[in-house]
Write a protein that holds these residues in place. Structure first.
Motif, PDB file in Angstrom:
ATOM      1  N   SER A   1       0.841  -1.196   0.000  1.00 19.38           N
ATOM      2  CA  SER A   1       0.000   0.000   0.000  1.00 19.38           C
ATOM      3  C   SER A   1       0.874   1.244   0.000  1.00 19.38           C
ATOM      4  CB  SER A   1      -0.936   0.011   1.215  1.00 19.38           C
ATOM      5  OG  SER A   1      -0.190   0.034   2.424  1.00 19.38           O
ATOM      6  N   SER A   2       0.303   2.319  -0.556  1.00 20.15           N
ATOM      7  CA  SER A   2       1.043   3.577  -0.679  1.00 20.15           C
ATOM      8  C   SER A   2       0.125   4.748  -0.343  1.00 20.15           C
ATOM      9  CB  SER A   2       1.580   3.744  -2.101  1.00 20.15           C
ATOM     10  OG  SER A   2       2.023   5.075  -2.323  1.00 20.15           O
TER      11      SER A   2
ATOM     12  N   VAL B   1       3.788  -0.049  -5.757  1.00 22.72           N
ATOM     13  CA  VAL B   1       2.556   0.744  -5.755  1.00 22.72           C
ATOM     14  C   VAL B   1       2.916   2.182  -5.404  1.00 22.72           C
ATOM     15  CG1 VAL B   1       0.295   1.094  -4.673  1.00 22.72           C
ATOM     16  CG2 VAL B   1       1.133  -1.221  -5.098  1.00 22.72           C
TER      17      VAL B   1
ATOM     18  N   THR C   1      -3.638   3.781  -1.957  1.00 26.52           N
ATOM     19  CA  THR C   1      -3.760   2.792  -3.024  1.00 26.52           C
ATOM     20  C   THR C   1      -3.117   1.502  -2.547  1.00 26.52           C
ATOM     21  OG1 THR C   1      -3.749   4.413  -4.815  1.00 26.52           O
ATOM     22  CG2 THR C   1      -3.136   2.174  -5.386  1.00 26.52           C
ATOM     23  N   SER C   2      -3.765   0.379  -2.799  1.00 26.59           N
ATOM     24  CA  SER C   2      -3.208  -0.907  -2.387  1.00 26.59           C
ATOM     25  C   SER C   2      -3.286  -1.910  -3.517  1.00 26.59           C
ATOM     26  CB  SER C   2      -3.962  -1.452  -1.166  1.00 26.59           C
ATOM     27  OG  SER C   2      -5.300  -1.769  -1.507  1.00 26.59           O
ATOM     28  N   ALA C   3      -2.345  -2.844  -3.494  1.00 25.74           N
ATOM     29  CA  ALA C   3      -2.343  -3.962  -4.439  1.00 25.74           C
ATOM     30  C   ALA C   3      -2.063  -5.228  -3.648  1.00 25.74           C
ATOM     31  CB  ALA C   3      -1.289  -3.760  -5.524  1.00 25.74           C
TER      32      ALA C   3
ATOM     33  N   VAL D   1      -6.278  -4.456  -7.181  1.00 21.27           N
ATOM     34  CA  VAL D   1      -5.764  -3.109  -6.939  1.00 21.27           C
ATOM     35  C   VAL D   1      -6.944  -2.199  -6.626  1.00 21.27           C
ATOM     36  CG1 VAL D   1      -4.476  -1.143  -7.867  1.00 21.27           C
ATOM     37  CG2 VAL D   1      -3.819  -3.486  -8.481  1.00 21.27           C
TER      38      VAL D   1
ATOM     39  N   SER E   1      -8.138   1.804  -5.058  1.00 26.10           N
ATOM     40  CA  SER E   1      -7.798   3.177  -4.689  1.00 26.10           C
ATOM     41  C   SER E   1      -9.032   3.816  -4.064  1.00 26.10           C
ATOM     42  CB  SER E   1      -7.371   3.992  -5.911  1.00 26.10           C
ATOM     43  OG  SER E   1      -6.225   3.431  -6.511  1.00 26.10           O
TER      44      SER E   1
ATOM     45  N   SER F   1      -3.120   6.542  -9.415  1.00 30.21           N
ATOM     46  CA  SER F   1      -2.083   5.629  -8.941  1.00 30.21           C
ATOM     47  C   SER F   1      -1.322   4.972 -10.083  1.00 30.21           C
ATOM     48  CB  SER F   1      -2.697   4.539  -8.056  1.00 30.21           C
ATOM     49  OG  SER F   1      -3.586   3.727  -8.813  1.00 30.21           O
TER      50      SER F   1
ATOM     51  N   THR G   1       0.813   1.216 -10.537  1.00 33.53           N
ATOM     52  CA  THR G   1       1.198  -0.074  -9.961  1.00 33.53           C
ATOM     53  C   THR G   1       1.979  -0.848 -11.007  1.00 33.53           C
ATOM     54  OG1 THR G   1      -0.759  -0.165  -8.532  1.00 33.53           O
ATOM     55  CG2 THR G   1       0.339  -2.258  -9.004  1.00 33.53           C
TER      56      THR G   1
END
Length: 217
Positions: free
Chosen positions: A47-48, A70, A78-80, A93, A95, A100, A102
């Motif tokens: 995550s970012s 990410v 935002t996560s992946a 993914v 948001s 974002s 990725t």
């Protein structure tokens, strides 16, 4: 002495069918697809909140390692993730607000695909990316998906596809090797990177089903 004919016409027909099926089997074997990543294993969550965050895990992928980066490009999270138990066979993914970027990097954890025995795509003609779903919240939103390759000597090429509408069923796109720089040697690739970029669009969610290399038709 009489020679048995086994019912000549039916017998020859059976032999012919066997030969044809055998030939088709050989063709199918020769044209088997090569998996880059099907997200069946290699649990990872990245995550970012605004700066790039990278994590590398071992997985059944090209080169044996999946590196996920990410970056939230505006305020928000935002996560992946790849979660083989709860989301089998998917890259997910999400948001909550930001635009974002990725990326998925396959380079044998820096050793290079060709060094790891996974960089020869000389018998293939294209990459095929399958998206499982895409949610573009607003009219005009887009998702750019690029596949960047670098060969053993440093020659590189990138091809981009732009998704402009949402969908909830598997949707595939082909990245032909013929569209890359002719300098790239696909029989000696060092790395493959798949880059998902929402540009200025925010709140874009998507899932990826798999990435493969497909043979010459």
């Amino acid at each position: 002495m009489d020679v048995p004919t086994f019912g000549t016409a039916p017998f020859l027909g059976r032999v012919l069918r066997i030969l044809i099926l055998g030939a088709l089997g050989l063709v199918s074997a020769a044209k088997a697809q090569t998996s880059i990543d099907h997200f069946d294993d290699g649990l990872v969550y990245v995550s970012s909140f605004g700066t790039p965050v990278t994590e590398t895990v071992t997985a059944t992928v090209a080169g044996g390692y999946r590196t996920v980066t990410v970056e939230a490009l505006s305020a928000g999270l935002t996560s992946a993730q790849v979660d083989p138990v709860n989301l089998p066979g998917l890259l997910d993914v999400a948001s909550n607000l930001p635009s974002s970027r990725t990326s998925l990097l396959y380079d044998a954890n820096g050793d290079g695909l060709i060094f790891a025995g996974a960089g020869d795509f000389g018998q293939e003609s294209a990459f095929e990316l399958t998206m499982a779903s895409l949610q573009l919240p607003d009219p005009g939103d887009e998702l750019e998906v690029s596949i960047l390759v670098v060969d053993e000597t440093g020659n590189s090429g990138q091809v981009t596809h732009v998704f402009t509408s949402s969908f909830l069923t598997n949707t595939s796109v082909v990245y032909s090797f013929a569209d890359y720089s002719p300098a790239v040697d696909f029989s000696r690739l060092d790395s493959i990177e798949v880059i998902f970029d929402t540009g200025i669009a925010d709140g874009v969610d998507y899932q990826v089903d798999g990435i493969i290399a497909v043979p010459e038709p």
